[in-house]
Write an enzyme that holds these catalytic residues in place. Structure first.
Site, PDB file in Angstrom:
ATOM      1  N   HIS A  33     -87.118   4.163  65.067  1.00 55.21           N
ATOM      2  CA  HIS A  33     -85.877   4.246  64.284  1.00 55.21           C
ATOM      3  C   HIS A  33     -85.415   5.703  64.157  1.00 55.21           C
ATOM      4  O   HIS A  33     -84.229   6.003  64.345  1.00 55.21           O
ATOM      5  CB  HIS A  33     -86.100   3.642  62.899  1.00 55.21           C
ATOM      6  N   GLU A  34     -86.332   6.592  63.835  1.00 53.67           N
ATOM      7  CA  GLU A  34     -85.972   8.008  63.722  1.00 53.67           C
ATOM      8  C   GLU A  34     -85.536   8.568  65.070  1.00 53.67           C
ATOM      9  O   GLU A  34     -84.626   9.407  65.143  1.00 53.67           O
ATOM     10  CB  GLU A  34     -87.137   8.819  63.153  1.00 53.67           C
TER      11      GLU A  34
ATOM     12  N   HIS B 144     -81.972   7.866  65.561  1.00 51.40           N
ATOM     13  CA  HIS B 144     -81.067   8.849  64.956  1.00 51.40           C
ATOM     14  C   HIS B 144     -80.875  10.052  65.871  1.00 51.40           C
ATOM     15  O   HIS B 144     -79.763  10.590  65.985  1.00 51.40           O
ATOM     16  CB  HIS B 144     -81.632   9.318  63.609  1.00 51.40           C
TER      17      HIS B 144
END
Length: 229
Positions: free
Chosen positions: A102-103, A106
């Protein structure tokens, strides 16, 4: 008073939103704890998974660092660094891989100039001021019967709500990017993908809860302002 618990709007709007937010926080904590006990078949660590997601998307130049704490994971666009918590960086669990991916999502957004992320970054200065000054200004305005001061406070708090609103597509999109790569690259097995998705879905609900609380409070502030006129 601004936080009068017997105010009907507090009971009808703010309190339910706060309870939902608390439930969302509990759900993400319990989901992460549960799936932190499930190791991935390929034994990839969170740091390795983040790097693999970046490589799959053709994104380079992003550093990955370990930071103290649990669920303190974040991507810092100012330094182009993914910071993974101690419970994610070296862990080989399904939960850790999902959070790390998920990071990385980003970081991919930042590399691709994803519009909502750029908008969010642009309003951070106003949001920072609003989060600190909005409530004091509204409170002082109510006490001193100064509608102008109340309105300024409400506008600043509205900027906070706008920031949280823009944050939703940023977070959901990062998770979507992460899960697509985790699935298509076979970093996770077909059985592990749903578990990782549950962790990210639970995390996304915390942002929905935060927005719900702020939006309810904004509506309440506007109603209080009108009642004082």
């Amino acid at each position: 008073m601004l936080y009068n618990p017997f105010d009907p709007l507090f009971l009808v709007l703010v309190l339910p939103a706060m309870l939902f937010s608390m439930w969302a926080q509990h759900r993400v904590t319990s989901s992460f704890k549960k799936y932190s006990q499930q190791p991935t078949t390929k034994r990839l660590t969170g740091a390795q998974a983040a790097q693999a997601v970046l490589q799959n998307a053709g994104v380079t130049g992003v550093a990955i660092e370990k930071v103290p704490g649990s669920l303190t994971d974040h991507f810092d666009p100012r330094t182009n660094v993914i910071r993974l918590s101690e419970s994610v960086h070296g862990s080989t669990s399904v939960a850790a891989v999902g959070v790390a991916a998920h990071e990385a999502g980003h970081a991919i957004q930042y590399a691709n100039s994803y519009a909502p992320m750029k908008v969010r970054a642009a309003i951070i200065p106003v949001t920072s001021i609003g989060s600190k000054l909005s409530m004091p200004l509204v409170l002082i305005g109510l006490i001193m019967s100064m509608p102008g001061l109340i309105n300024i406070g409400i506008i600043l708090f509205g900027a906070v709500v706008l920031f949280q609103l823009v944050t939703l597509p940023v977070e959901f999109n990062a998770s979507s990017r992460a899960m697509k790569i985790l699935d298509s690259s076979a970093m996770l097995t077909r059985e592990e993908v749903p578990a990782s998705r549950k962790v990210l879905s639970a995390a996304a609900l915390t942002y929905v809860g935060a927005l719900a609380v702020s939006l309810a409070q904004l509506i309440r502030l506007i109603a209080l302002s009108r009642s004082r006129r």
